[in-house]
Design an enzyme around this catalytic site. Sequence first.
Site, PDB file in Angstrom:
ATOM      1  N   ARG A  48       0.844  -1.208   0.000  1.00  0.00           N
ATOM      2  CA  ARG A  48       0.000   0.000   0.000  1.00  0.00           C
ATOM      3  C   ARG A  48       0.876   1.252   0.000  1.00  0.00           C
ATOM      4  NH1 ARG A  48      -4.031  -0.059   4.941  1.00  0.00           N
ATOM      5  NH2 ARG A  48      -5.214  -1.601   3.745  1.00  0.00           N
ATOM      6  N   ARG A  75      -1.898   6.368  10.029  1.00  0.00           N
ATOM      7  CA  ARG A  75      -1.981   5.923   8.623  1.00  0.00           C
ATOM      8  C   ARG A  75      -2.011   7.116   7.663  1.00  0.00           C
ATOM      9  NH1 ARG A  75      -4.186   0.763   8.259  1.00  0.00           N
ATOM     10  NH2 ARG A  75      -3.497  -0.505  10.018  1.00  0.00           N
ATOM     11  N   LYS A 107      -4.083   0.828  14.976  1.00  0.00           N
ATOM     12  CA  LYS A 107      -4.025   1.798  13.879  1.00  0.00           C
ATOM     13  C   LYS A 107      -4.647   3.127  14.299  1.00  0.00           C
ATOM     14  CE  LYS A 107      -6.573  -0.979  11.275  1.00  0.00           C
ATOM     15  NZ  LYS A 107      -7.497  -1.570  10.301  1.00  0.00           N
ATOM     16  N   LYS A 142      -6.242   6.815  12.535  1.00  0.00           N
ATOM     17  CA  LYS A 142      -6.622   7.418  11.249  1.00  0.00           C
ATOM     18  C   LYS A 142      -7.030   8.877  11.401  1.00  0.00           C
ATOM     19  CE  LYS A 142      -7.868   3.019   9.298  1.00  0.00           C
ATOM     20  NZ  LYS A 142      -8.891   2.182   8.683  1.00  0.00           N
ATOM     21  N   CYS A 158     -15.592  -2.503  -0.228  1.00  0.00           N
ATOM     22  CA  CYS A 158     -14.213  -2.823   0.146  1.00  0.00           C
ATOM     23  C   CYS A 158     -13.688  -3.923  -0.771  1.00  0.00           C
ATOM     24  CB  CYS A 158     -14.161  -3.294   1.592  1.00  0.00           C
ATOM     25  SG  CYS A 158     -14.858  -4.948   1.797  1.00  0.00           S
ATOM     26  N   CYS A 217      -8.448 -10.480   0.543  1.00  0.00           N
ATOM     27  CA  CYS A 217      -8.540 -10.170   1.965  1.00  0.00           C
ATOM     28  C   CYS A 217      -8.741 -11.436   2.799  1.00  0.00           C
ATOM     29  CB  CYS A 217      -9.686  -9.195   2.226  1.00  0.00           C
ATOM     30  SG  CYS A 217      -9.809  -8.832   3.979  1.00  0.00           S
ATOM     31  N   CYS A 226     -16.994  -8.037   5.497  1.00  0.00           N
ATOM     32  CA  CYS A 226     -16.988  -8.501   6.887  1.00  0.00           C
ATOM     33  C   CYS A 226     -17.265  -7.304   7.786  1.00  0.00           C
ATOM     34  CB  CYS A 226     -15.662  -9.189   7.234  1.00  0.00           C
ATOM     35  SG  CYS A 226     -14.351  -8.042   7.707  1.00  0.00           S
ATOM     36  N   CYS A 259     -14.355  -1.753   6.347  1.00  0.00           N
ATOM     37  CA  CYS A 259     -13.445  -0.966   5.504  1.00  0.00           C
ATOM     38  C   CYS A 259     -14.185  -0.090   4.498  1.00  0.00           C
ATOM     39  CB  CYS A 259     -12.496  -1.893   4.751  1.00  0.00           C
ATOM     40  SG  CYS A 259     -11.426  -2.838   5.829  1.00  0.00           S
TER      41      CYS A 259
HETATM   42 FE1  SRM Z   1      -9.453  -1.841   6.185  1.00  0.00          FE
HETATM   43  C1  SRM Z   1      -8.159  -4.561   7.700  1.00  0.00           C
HETATM   44  C2  SRM Z   1      -8.607  -3.042   3.182  1.00  0.00           C
HETATM   45  C3  SRM Z   1     -10.035   1.186   4.843  1.00  0.00           C
HETATM   46  C4  SRM Z   1     -11.239  -1.012   8.979  1.00  0.00           C
HETATM   47  N1  SRM Z   1      -8.467  -3.495   5.555  1.00  0.00           N
HETATM   48  C5  SRM Z   1      -7.991  -4.490   6.354  1.00  0.00           C
HETATM   49  C6  SRM Z   1      -7.165  -5.488   5.538  1.00  0.00           C
HETATM   50  C7  SRM Z   1      -5.748  -5.048   5.590  1.00  0.00           C
HETATM   51  C8  SRM Z   1      -7.356  -6.973   5.917  1.00  0.00           C
HETATM   52  C9  SRM Z   1      -6.445  -7.598   6.928  1.00  0.00           C
HETATM   53  O1  SRM Z   1      -6.249  -7.031   8.012  1.00  0.00           O
HETATM   54  O2  SRM Z   1      -5.961  -8.700   6.646  1.00  0.00           O
HETATM   55  C10 SRM Z   1      -7.803  -5.249   4.139  1.00  0.00           C
HETATM   56  C11 SRM Z   1      -6.920  -5.582   2.949  1.00  0.00           C
HETATM   57  C12 SRM Z   1      -7.765  -6.175   1.860  1.00  0.00           C
HETATM   58  C13 SRM Z   1      -7.073  -6.291   0.558  1.00  0.00           C
HETATM   59  O3  SRM Z   1      -6.908  -7.432   0.075  1.00  0.00           O
HETATM   60  O4  SRM Z   1      -6.718  -5.271  -0.018  1.00  0.00           O
HETATM   61  C14 SRM Z   1      -8.303  -3.830   4.273  1.00  0.00           C
HETATM   62  N2  SRM Z   1      -9.235  -1.053   4.372  1.00  0.00           N
HETATM   63  C15 SRM Z   1      -8.972  -1.726   3.233  1.00  0.00           C
HETATM   64  C16 SRM Z   1      -9.151  -0.839   2.018  1.00  0.00           C
HETATM   65  C17 SRM Z   1      -8.202  -1.177   0.864  1.00  0.00           C
HETATM   66  C18 SRM Z   1     -10.621  -0.920   1.581  1.00  0.00           C
HETATM   67  C19 SRM Z   1     -11.046  -0.091   0.389  1.00  0.00           C
HETATM   68  O5  SRM Z   1     -12.118  -0.404  -0.093  1.00  0.00           O
HETATM   69  O6  SRM Z   1     -10.370   0.843  -0.046  1.00  0.00           O
HETATM   70  C20 SRM Z   1      -8.911   0.533   2.674  1.00  0.00           C
HETATM   71  C21 SRM Z   1      -7.465   0.911   2.717  1.00  0.00           C
HETATM   72  C22 SRM Z   1      -7.281   2.328   3.159  1.00  0.00           C
HETATM   73  C23 SRM Z   1      -5.863   2.815   3.158  1.00  0.00           C
HETATM   74  O7  SRM Z   1      -5.368   3.253   2.116  1.00  0.00           O
HETATM   75  O8  SRM Z   1      -5.242   2.805   4.230  1.00  0.00           O
HETATM   76  C24 SRM Z   1      -9.422   0.244   4.074  1.00  0.00           C
HETATM   77  N3  SRM Z   1     -10.405  -0.182   6.819  1.00  0.00           N
HETATM   78  C25 SRM Z   1     -10.632   0.934   6.070  1.00  0.00           C
HETATM   79  C26 SRM Z   1     -11.598   1.769   6.712  1.00  0.00           C
HETATM   80  C27 SRM Z   1     -12.146   3.072   6.172  1.00  0.00           C
HETATM   81  C28 SRM Z   1     -11.227   4.220   6.488  1.00  0.00           C
HETATM   82  O9  SRM Z   1     -10.135   4.039   7.044  1.00  0.00           O
HETATM   83  O10 SRM Z   1     -11.583   5.346   6.180  1.00  0.00           O
HETATM   84  C29 SRM Z   1     -11.959   1.131   7.892  1.00  0.00           C
HETATM   85  C30 SRM Z   1     -13.051   1.601   8.899  1.00  0.00           C
HETATM   86  C31 SRM Z   1     -12.625   2.740   9.716  1.00  0.00           C
HETATM   87  C32 SRM Z   1     -11.836   2.282  10.894  1.00  0.00           C
HETATM   88  O11 SRM Z   1     -10.654   1.994  10.759  1.00  0.00           O
HETATM   89  O12 SRM Z   1     -12.417   2.175  11.974  1.00  0.00           O
HETATM   90  C33 SRM Z   1     -11.185  -0.087   7.959  1.00  0.00           C
HETATM   91  N4  SRM Z   1      -9.604  -2.613   8.050  1.00  0.00           N
HETATM   92  C34 SRM Z   1     -10.449  -2.153   9.034  1.00  0.00           C
HETATM   93  C35 SRM Z   1     -10.388  -3.063  10.152  1.00  0.00           C
HETATM   94  C36 SRM Z   1     -11.162  -2.911  11.481  1.00  0.00           C
HETATM   95  C37 SRM Z   1     -10.428  -2.068  12.423  1.00  0.00           C
HETATM   96  C38 SRM Z   1     -11.032  -2.060  13.798  1.00  0.00           C
HETATM   97  O13 SRM Z   1     -10.915  -1.054  14.474  1.00  0.00           O
HETATM   98  O14 SRM Z   1     -11.611  -3.041  14.231  1.00  0.00           O
HETATM   99  C39 SRM Z   1      -9.501  -4.098   9.782  1.00  0.00           C
HETATM  100  C40 SRM Z   1      -9.110  -5.322  10.611  1.00  0.00           C
HETATM  101  C41 SRM Z   1      -8.088  -5.015  11.653  1.00  0.00           C
HETATM  102  O15 SRM Z   1      -7.482  -3.945  11.699  1.00  0.00           O
HETATM  103  O16 SRM Z   1      -7.889  -5.896  12.483  1.00  0.00           O
HETATM  104  C42 SRM Z   1      -9.048  -3.793   8.453  1.00  0.00           C
HETATM  105 FE1  SF4 Z   2     -11.491  -7.331   4.208  1.00  0.00          FE
HETATM  106 FE2  SF4 Z   2     -13.463  -6.998   5.896  1.00  0.00          FE
HETATM  107 FE3  SF4 Z   2     -11.954  -4.943   5.228  1.00  0.00          FE
HETATM  108 FE4  SF4 Z   2     -13.614  -5.905   3.474  1.00  0.00          FE
HETATM  109  S1  SF4 Z   2     -14.183  -4.999   5.432  1.00  0.00           S
HETATM  110  S2  SF4 Z   2     -11.441  -5.433   3.086  1.00  0.00           S
HETATM  111  S3  SF4 Z   2     -13.607  -8.052   3.934  1.00  0.00           S
HETATM  112  S4  SF4 Z   2     -11.276  -6.700   6.349  1.00  0.00           S
END
Ligand code: SRM
Ligand code: SF4
Length: 596
Positions: free
Chosen positions: A71, A139, A220, A222, A443, A449, A488, A492
């Site tokens: 990323r 981030r 993390k 943000k 997402c 993922c 899930c 995201c």
């Molecule tokens: Fe996310 C984890 C993709 C924005 C909440 N996110 C992941 C992972 C890395 C899966 C993993 O941990 O194994 C995903 C990678 C999938 C893949 O194959 O690419 C993933 N997240 C993404 C992206 C690519 C989704 C998208 O549609 O663009 C976004 C990348 C943003 C970036 O450039 O950094 C992305 N993730 C978000 C957001 C939205 C935001 O940040 O504005 C959220 C919700 C806001 C938040 O963080 O509360 C988000 N991602 C999560 C979570 C849950 C965090 C939590 O507090 O519980 C995880 C899982 C974790 O961290 O354990 C996660």
């Molecule tokens: Fe993966 Fe769940 Fe984030 Fe979608 S919402 S990219 S399924 S961790």
Amino acid sequence: MSKASVEDIKLASAGLRGQLAEQFADTSTPNITEDMNILLKHHGSYQQDDRDVRAERSKAKLEKAWSFMIRSKMPGGRISSAQWLIHDDLCTKACGNMRLTNRQGIQLHGVLKGGLKEVIHNVCHSGLSTMGACGDVVRNTMGPAAPIKDAVHADTQKLTEEISQRFLWRSTAYADIWLDGEKIDPEWIKDPEVNPAVREATKAAEGEDPIYGKVYLPRKFKIGVAIQPLNDADIYSQDLGLVPHVVNGEVEGYTLTVGGGFGMSHGQLSTRPFLGQPLLYAKRANVVDAVEAIVTTQRDHGNRVERKNARMKYTVQTMGLDGFRAEVVRRLPGIETFPPKELVFDTVEDNLGWHEQGDGKLYCAVFVSMGRIVDREGGPQYRACFREIAETVKCPIIVTPNTNLILADIDPADKAKVDAILAKHGVVHADGMTRARKVAHACVALPTCGLALSESERALPGFMDKIDATLRELGLEDEPILFRMTGCPNGCGRPYNADIGFVGRAPNKYAMFVGGSIRGNRLAGLEYKSVLGDDVPAKVRELLEAFKAERQPGEIFADWFGRTRTKGAEPTPEQFHIELAERATKLAGEKVAAAE
Ligand code: SRM
Ligand code: SF4
């Protein structure tokens, strides 16, 4: 032997170094250990496997099809044409395409272990970085996407860069592992294109990181900046949101919101999404220090025992907003802070199409389906299109928080040329689309993922085809209605503040959350616990028909829902606190038992 905790792994890592260099040098295996994967995240990469072939490989007793996602970080989504071309070239080292992220970054998937170093090296040589794109640190900082040439937009972009620079983790490990020790080597340091922030961070640190210490943040973190009334950076979903207060056309200071965040687990009431709440107002000169006071408050007070409750949203809930504020203010001696200003937002949508940017030039915001930069057979050829634009128009490019692309600084004389390139590659302007389709996002989910329970990016376009048909049939095609999907409950795709959010539970099964707002400032409630994918369009139709029948003149979906409906189940703060306390007691008990 018990598994080391993430906290132990960070502590023992010597500046996030661990055995990453050794494991990546080992060509006898296609993967790295789970411990090292935890450290790798801080370097901007995740180990993944191709889930489309997981079952069949397991049956054939073959190892998982391992690869790495990488990323790139760019504050406010800014990337030059030259940097775009370097990323486009790197697609050949990945799965042939790239993914714009909804935090204005870029992801490459499917990079093999042997190729990761070259990819990170080239991203750094492009002048961007992957440092801290993932992991328990600050981030990519989001900011207003539109390249409007005025003092306010200039300041918000500057702020995203200042924050990015202040919160890069400091250690020589990054340069040692990925850049052959070029951290202080003339070759890349002298390269004028190299991001000065990366240069400073990679050479600075011997010993403990000045902000993050030895164990970094509990989780993390943000940050996003938005200019009223456009909430494109979705500030209420962020750990920390920033909104400028403008006096006579200049930024006087920023209101800071804290404690937003979306991750939850189905059925576990001690985890839940929260919206950010206004904390304080700070004068411009003090804003980055105020951000640091918030980050360090979370560093010192966040939950380091239970990662599920380690985000700052839980710290704010546990300390209470007033208690949290008092601690932040205590960390700002000599700096005056003020009550937050009132915040009013209209929408999170991108302003797609051609617009003036205020300096005689134009920008064009181009719709990119699900942010996937790929050449589709019989569909838009996004990769070829943006490659040609980067090669011939050479304009600055911006990734938006809705995973679209802005082509900036276009001379009006070049407008026809850009339009011709878009048309040649089948990348159409969004004029004919429903307003809902223009902003709908999913997402990534399957196949990359590891946490996905259901399809998301590959499913939403099909869902939206049916929903679009209903919207047109009901004459609602120009209504602002925010649809978002995730594979899930981690959220995201930011589904929990959407008008209608689909959250994966199991293959082809989704929980439906309804009642957020296209302004991004209201949480949705759980309307349906589990709906079969095939039944989703019918459930949406019911809601749209009711909206059409009951709305008052000019009323948008979010306001109709707020006026007429009670939101579905959402844990009350009391329930949440009870569950949180019970969980903490249980964990403490388990710790004592393990020690005995
Ligand atoms: Fe996310 C984890 C993709 C924005 C909440 N996110 C992941 C992972 C890395 C899966 C993993 O941990 O194994 C995903 C990678 C999938 C893949 O194959 O690419 C993933 N997240 C993404 C992206 C690519 C989704 C998208 O549609 O663009 C976004 C990348 C943003 C970036 O450039 O950094 C992305 N993730 C978000 C957001 C939205 C935001 O940040 O504005 C959220 C919700 C806001 C938040 O963080 O509360 C988000 N991602 C999560 C979570 C849950 C965090 C939590 O507090 O519980 C995880 C899982 C974790 O961290 O354990 C996660
Ligand atoms: Fe993966 Fe769940 Fe984030 Fe979608 S919402 S990219 S399924 S961790």
